[in-house]
Write an enzyme that holds these catalytic residues in place. Structure first.
Site, PDB file in Angstrom:
ATOM      1  N   PRO A   7       0.811  -1.221   0.000  1.00 45.89           N
ATOM      2  CA  PRO A   7       0.000   0.000   0.000  1.00 45.89           C
ATOM      3  C   PRO A   7       0.850   1.279   0.000  1.00 45.89           C
ATOM      4  O   PRO A   7       0.512   2.243  -0.673  1.00 45.89           O
ATOM      5  CB  PRO A   7      -0.827  -0.135   1.280  1.00 45.89           C
ATOM      6  CG  PRO A   7      -0.940  -1.621   1.489  1.00 45.89           C
ATOM      7  CD  PRO A   7       0.343  -2.205   0.998  1.00 45.89           C
ATOM      8  N   ALA A  66       4.259   1.307  -0.731  1.00 42.84           N
ATOM      9  CA  ALA A  66       5.506   1.094  -1.486  1.00 42.84           C
ATOM     10  C   ALA A  66       5.163   0.652  -2.903  1.00 42.84           C
ATOM     11  O   ALA A  66       4.941  -0.529  -3.152  1.00 42.84           O
ATOM     12  CB  ALA A  66       6.382   0.060  -0.788  1.00 42.84           C
ATOM     13  N   GLU A  89      11.160  -8.414 -16.440  1.00 41.41           N
ATOM     14  CA  GLU A  89       9.720  -8.100 -16.402  1.00 41.41           C
ATOM     15  C   GLU A  89       9.398  -6.969 -17.380  1.00 41.41           C
ATOM     16  O   GLU A  89       8.407  -7.014 -18.111  1.00 41.41           O
ATOM     17  CB  GLU A  89       9.338  -7.701 -14.977  1.00 41.41           C
ATOM     18  CG  GLU A  89       7.921  -7.184 -14.855  1.00 41.41           C
ATOM     19  CD  GLU A  89       7.473  -6.996 -13.398  1.00 41.41           C
ATOM     20  OE1 GLU A  89       8.089  -7.570 -12.489  1.00 41.41           O
ATOM     21  OE2 GLU A  89       6.485  -6.268 -13.206  1.00 41.41           O
ATOM     22  N   GLN A 105     -10.685   5.688 -32.073  1.00 40.52           N
ATOM     23  CA  GLN A 105     -11.206   6.896 -32.730  1.00 40.52           C
ATOM     24  C   GLN A 105     -11.756   6.592 -34.129  1.00 40.52           C
ATOM     25  O   GLN A 105     -12.824   7.076 -34.497  1.00 40.52           O
ATOM     26  CB  GLN A 105     -10.073   7.942 -32.817  1.00 40.52           C
ATOM     27  CG  GLN A 105     -10.493   9.286 -33.396  1.00 40.52           C
ATOM     28  CD  GLN A 105     -11.430  10.042 -32.459  1.00 40.52           C
ATOM     29  OE1 GLN A 105     -11.545   9.712 -31.291  1.00 40.52           O
ATOM     30  NE2 GLN A 105     -12.113  11.037 -32.997  1.00 40.52           N
ATOM     31  N   THR A 139       6.120   2.735 -13.697  1.00 42.59           N
ATOM     32  CA  THR A 139       5.377   3.741 -14.478  1.00 42.59           C
ATOM     33  C   THR A 139       6.283   4.422 -15.512  1.00 42.59           C
ATOM     34  O   THR A 139       7.513   4.317 -15.451  1.00 42.59           O
ATOM     35  CB  THR A 139       4.825   4.837 -13.536  1.00 42.59           C
ATOM     36  OG1 THR A 139       5.951   5.500 -12.927  1.00 42.59           O
ATOM     37  CG2 THR A 139       3.917   4.265 -12.462  1.00 42.59           C
ATOM     38  N   GLU A 141       6.957   7.485 -15.573  1.00 44.38           N
ATOM     39  CA  GLU A 141       7.822   8.446 -14.881  1.00 44.38           C
ATOM     40  C   GLU A 141       9.062   7.754 -14.320  1.00 44.38           C
ATOM     41  O   GLU A 141      10.164   8.305 -14.360  1.00 44.38           O
ATOM     42  CB  GLU A 141       7.039   9.127 -13.737  1.00 44.38           C
ATOM     43  CG  GLU A 141       5.940  10.078 -14.193  1.00 44.38           C
ATOM     44  CD  GLU A 141       4.682   9.365 -14.712  1.00 44.38           C
ATOM     45  OE1 GLU A 141       4.528   8.151 -14.491  1.00 44.38           O
ATOM     46  OE2 GLU A 141       3.849  10.045 -15.352  1.00 44.38           O
TER      47      GLU A 141
HETATM   48  C1  LIG Z   1      -3.367  -4.410 -12.590  1.00 48.85           C
HETATM   49  C2  LIG Z   1      -2.086  -4.304 -11.831  1.00 48.85           C
HETATM   50  C3  LIG Z   1      -1.306  -5.437 -11.629  1.00 48.85           C
HETATM   51  C4  LIG Z   1      -0.141  -5.366 -10.870  1.00 48.85           C
HETATM   52  N1  LIG Z   1       0.568  -6.514 -10.592  1.00 48.85           N
HETATM   53  C5  LIG Z   1       1.571  -6.477  -9.686  1.00 48.85           C
HETATM   54  C6  LIG Z   1       2.191  -7.688  -9.232  1.00 48.85           C
HETATM   55  O1  LIG Z   1       1.875  -8.790  -9.679  1.00 48.85           O
HETATM   56  N2  LIG Z   1       3.151  -7.605  -8.265  1.00 48.85           N
HETATM   57  C7  LIG Z   1       3.539  -6.409  -7.728  1.00 48.85           C
HETATM   58  O2  LIG Z   1       4.408  -6.408  -6.880  1.00 48.85           O
HETATM   59  N3  LIG Z   1       2.985  -5.232  -8.152  1.00 48.85           N
HETATM   60  C8  LIG Z   1       1.993  -5.245  -9.109  1.00 48.85           C
HETATM   61  N4  LIG Z   1       1.405  -4.064  -9.517  1.00 48.85           N
HETATM   62  C9  LIG Z   1       1.828  -2.808  -8.923  1.00 48.85           C
HETATM   63  C10 LIG Z   1       2.547  -1.864  -9.895  1.00 48.85           C
HETATM   64  O3  LIG Z   1       3.854  -2.313 -10.102  1.00 48.85           O
HETATM   65  C11 LIG Z   1       2.468  -0.448  -9.288  1.00 48.85           C
HETATM   66  O4  LIG Z   1       1.124  -0.036  -9.383  1.00 48.85           O
HETATM   67  C12 LIG Z   1       3.373   0.536  -9.969  1.00 48.85           C
HETATM   68  O5  LIG Z   1       4.718   0.224  -9.785  1.00 48.85           O
HETATM   69  C13 LIG Z   1       3.114   1.970  -9.468  1.00 48.85           C
HETATM   70  O6  LIG Z   1       3.092   2.023  -8.073  1.00 48.85           O
HETATM   71  P1  LIG Z   1       1.855   2.752  -7.336  1.00 48.85           P
HETATM   72  O7  LIG Z   1       0.627   2.236  -7.961  1.00 48.85           O
HETATM   73  O8  LIG Z   1       2.008   2.618  -5.891  1.00 48.85           O
HETATM   74  O9  LIG Z   1       1.982   4.266  -7.760  1.00 48.85           O
HETATM   75  P2  LIG Z   1       2.902   5.387  -7.041  1.00 48.85           P
HETATM   76  O10 LIG Z   1       4.281   4.892  -6.905  1.00 48.85           O
HETATM   77  O11 LIG Z   1       2.205   5.896  -5.839  1.00 48.85           O
HETATM   78  O12 LIG Z   1       2.881   6.530  -8.154  1.00 48.85           O
HETATM   79  C14 LIG Z   1       1.834   7.488  -8.293  1.00 48.85           C
HETATM   80  C15 LIG Z   1       2.287   8.475  -9.387  1.00 48.85           C
HETATM   81  O13 LIG Z   1       3.458   9.183  -8.946  1.00 48.85           O
HETATM   82  C16 LIG Z   1       4.467   9.026  -9.922  1.00 48.85           C
HETATM   83  N5  LIG Z   1       5.786   8.987  -9.278  1.00 48.85           N
HETATM   84  C17 LIG Z   1       6.185   8.189  -8.248  1.00 48.85           C
HETATM   85  N6  LIG Z   1       7.481   8.413  -7.986  1.00 48.85           N
HETATM   86  C18 LIG Z   1       7.913   9.340  -8.874  1.00 48.85           C
HETATM   87  C19 LIG Z   1       9.164   9.980  -9.126  1.00 48.85           C
HETATM   88  N7  LIG Z   1      10.262   9.680  -8.416  1.00 48.85           N
HETATM   89  N8  LIG Z   1       9.231  10.900 -10.112  1.00 48.85           N
HETATM   90  C20 LIG Z   1       8.133  11.221 -10.848  1.00 48.85           C
HETATM   91  N9  LIG Z   1       6.939  10.631 -10.667  1.00 48.85           N
HETATM   92  C21 LIG Z   1       6.828   9.715  -9.695  1.00 48.85           C
HETATM   93  C22 LIG Z   1       4.152   7.706 -10.611  1.00 48.85           C
HETATM   94  O14 LIG Z   1       4.793   7.617 -11.874  1.00 48.85           O
HETATM   95  C23 LIG Z   1       2.646   7.766 -10.696  1.00 48.85           C
HETATM   96  O15 LIG Z   1       2.266   8.544 -11.801  1.00 48.85           O
HETATM   97  C24 LIG Z   1       0.283  -4.112 -10.330  1.00 48.85           C
HETATM   98  C25 LIG Z   1      -0.484  -2.967 -10.569  1.00 48.85           C
HETATM   99  C26 LIG Z   1      -1.655  -3.055 -11.291  1.00 48.85           C
HETATM  100  C27 LIG Z   1      -2.479  -1.807 -11.466  1.00 48.85           C
END
Ligand SMILES: Cc1cc2nc3c(=O)[nH]c(=O)nc-3n(C[C@H](O)[C@H](O)[C@H](O)COP(=O)(O)OP(=O)(O)OC[C@H]3O[C@@H](n4cnc5c(N)ncnc54)[C@H](O)[C@@H]3O)c2cc1C
Length: 393
Positions: free
Chosen positions: A137, A139, A252, A346, A375, A377
């Site tokens: 949540p 990390a 990955e 579209q 992401t 970013e």
């Molecule tokens: C459908 C789905 C399947 C997934 N499967 C897995 C899985 O099997 N195992 C697993 O471990 N994880 C999994 N994930 C997690 C996924 O890897 C994370 O959602 C992803 O890494 C982003 O983390 P967060 O969602 O916490 O976003 P956050 O890290 O909170 O980011 C929020 C926003 O802030 C931006 N941001 C964060 N840090 C920076 C920075 N330093 N500079 C600029 N922008 C920044 C991000 O780019 C994003 O736009 C899954 C996610 C989804 C949605």
């Protein structure tokens, strides 16, 4: 001619890979494509698909024969994932991708002979399903913020914490978990990898999360409540988990990028088929230069992305690690896909917004690629760190 066949790909794929591609594609078109809508509605695809893929040898493509694999390489695994995404079967592609190309490779790379023998044959046969637990949540992008902790106790470990967004989490038999371990090293957190059997007391499956798309693959919250792990649940050396997971993330991202490109070509196919058959102003809308050129630009970007993905995959397969091209490939592939998917929707006009046309599903499924496996970013930050460096504060 199909758009995925217009460029020679010999640098990554051999003739054997192309034969494999033909078999996988035929299987996917027969066994998966007709059921995509039904499985999405059911919020699940049959577990037997894992076993079927295992029986055909596809899950074990890149693993040694002694564990039930086919002794091929990463490229073979990429073929499997590409051909699933190439027909828009994103839920299956993602579930299988996490199982065979993300959660399982670290067992082969870092595991002891006993750990490999214990886990790999069942995983490669599809009798067991694997998941990868990095995200929590608090990390996500910042992996170093992981709080799940394993502490030593009575010749083993006790694991506490929680993970979220875990693909395959609701039905996995084994989860590869990244956890903090003591001691801290010069003030820096120490991380290690653990193989956690989901039948163990204290392993709690939380909600299966409701997503915008990719409904047929489960994404779950997991909680670990004082799980007592044996000593050999530790994968690789204690304290080396961060570097190990960075190696995993390299692979990955390459596989995710390959899947993104393949889905993009599926969107392109859907667009071409539609515009050829749709008539307005007395002719096919495929005759309008505005439309032709927009699609041409996007398929060019997709083709460029594919070249970068495959050449980077080849370098990784030959042993190079942590190069900026991996982040570049992930970034450009995800964006080439979303650009293509959006324009393909579209050109469908109002029909693109109707659920009965597959392009809407592709559009939603495509969007995840700019978020998962790191992401946009974060990919830009990795590229910048390599090529621009860190700024003095
Ligand atoms: C459908 C789905 C399947 C997934 N499967 C897995 C899985 O099997 N195992 C697993 O471990 N994880 C999994 N994930 C997690 C996924 O890897 C994370 O959602 C992803 O890494 C982003 O983390 P967060 O969602 O916490 O976003 P956050 O890290 O909170 O980011 C929020 C926003 O802030 C931006 N941001 C964060 N840090 C920076 C920075 N330093 N500079 C600029 N922008 C920044 C991000 O780019 C994003 O736009 C899954 C996610 C989804 C949605």
């Amino acid at each position: 001619m199909s758009a995925t066949r217009t460029t020679p790909e010999h640098y990554l794929f051999t003739e054997e890979h192309e034969l494999l591609r033909a078999s996988v594609a035929a299987w996917a078109r027969e066994r998966v494509q007709p059921h995509i809508a039904e499985w999405e509605a059911a919020r699940e695809f049959p577990r037997e698909i894992f076993e079927e893929l295992g029986g055909l040898g596809y899950l074990g493509a890149q693993y040694p024969e002694e564990y039930g694999g086919q002794g091929s390489d990463l490229a073979a695994n990429i073929v499997l994932i590409e051909e699933l995404s190439r027909i828009g079967a994103e839920s299956v592609s993602m579930a299988i991708g996490v199982h065979t190309a993300m959660a399982t490779p670290p067992i082969l790379k870092f595991g002891t002979p006993q750990q490999r023998q214990h886990y790999l044959p069942d995983l490669l046969a599809g009798r067991k399903i694997a998941a990868l637990g990095i995200s929590e949540p608090d990390a996500g992008s910042d992996v170093s913020a992981i709080r799940t902790r394993a502490t030593r106790a009575d010749g083993g470990w006790v694991l506490n914490g929680s993970k979220t967004f875990i693909t395959n989490g609701s039905r996995a038999d084994v989860v590869l978990v990244v956890a903090r371990t003591s001691p801290e090293n010069a003030g820096k957190p120490s991380f290690s990898l653990f193989l956690v059997d989901t039948a163990q007391p204290g392993f709690v499956r939380g909600r299966t999360l409701e997503k915008l798309g990719r409904h047929a693959v489960d994404t779950a919250e997991l909680t670990f409540e004082n799980i007592e792990l044996p000593e050999d649940a530790l994968l690789g050396e204690e304290g080396k988990g961060f570097g190990q997971i960075m190696w995993e993330l390299d692979a990955e991202r390459i596989v995710a990028a390959a899947a993104a490109v393949a889905l993009g070509f599926y969107a392109f196919d859907l667009a071409v088929e539609y515009i050829r058959n749709r008539h307005q102003f007395g002719r096919s809308i495929a005759d309008f230069q505005a439309i032709r050129h927009e699609l041409a630009t996007r398929v060019a970007m997709l083709t460029a992305a594919r070249e970068l993905v495959h050449s980077t995959a080849r370098r990784f397969q030959l042993g190079e690690e942590r190069m900026p091209e991996i982040a570049m490939a992930k970034l450009v592939a995800a964006n080439a896909l979303t650009e293509m998917a959006d324009y393909a929707l579209q050109v469908h006009g109002g029909y693109g917004y109707m659920a009965e046309y597959p392009i809407g599903r592709v559009w939603i499924d495509a969007r995840l690629r700019r978020i998962s496996a790191g992401t946009d970013e974060i990919q830009r930050e990795i590229i910048a760190r390599h090529l621009i460096g860190k700024t003095a504060r």
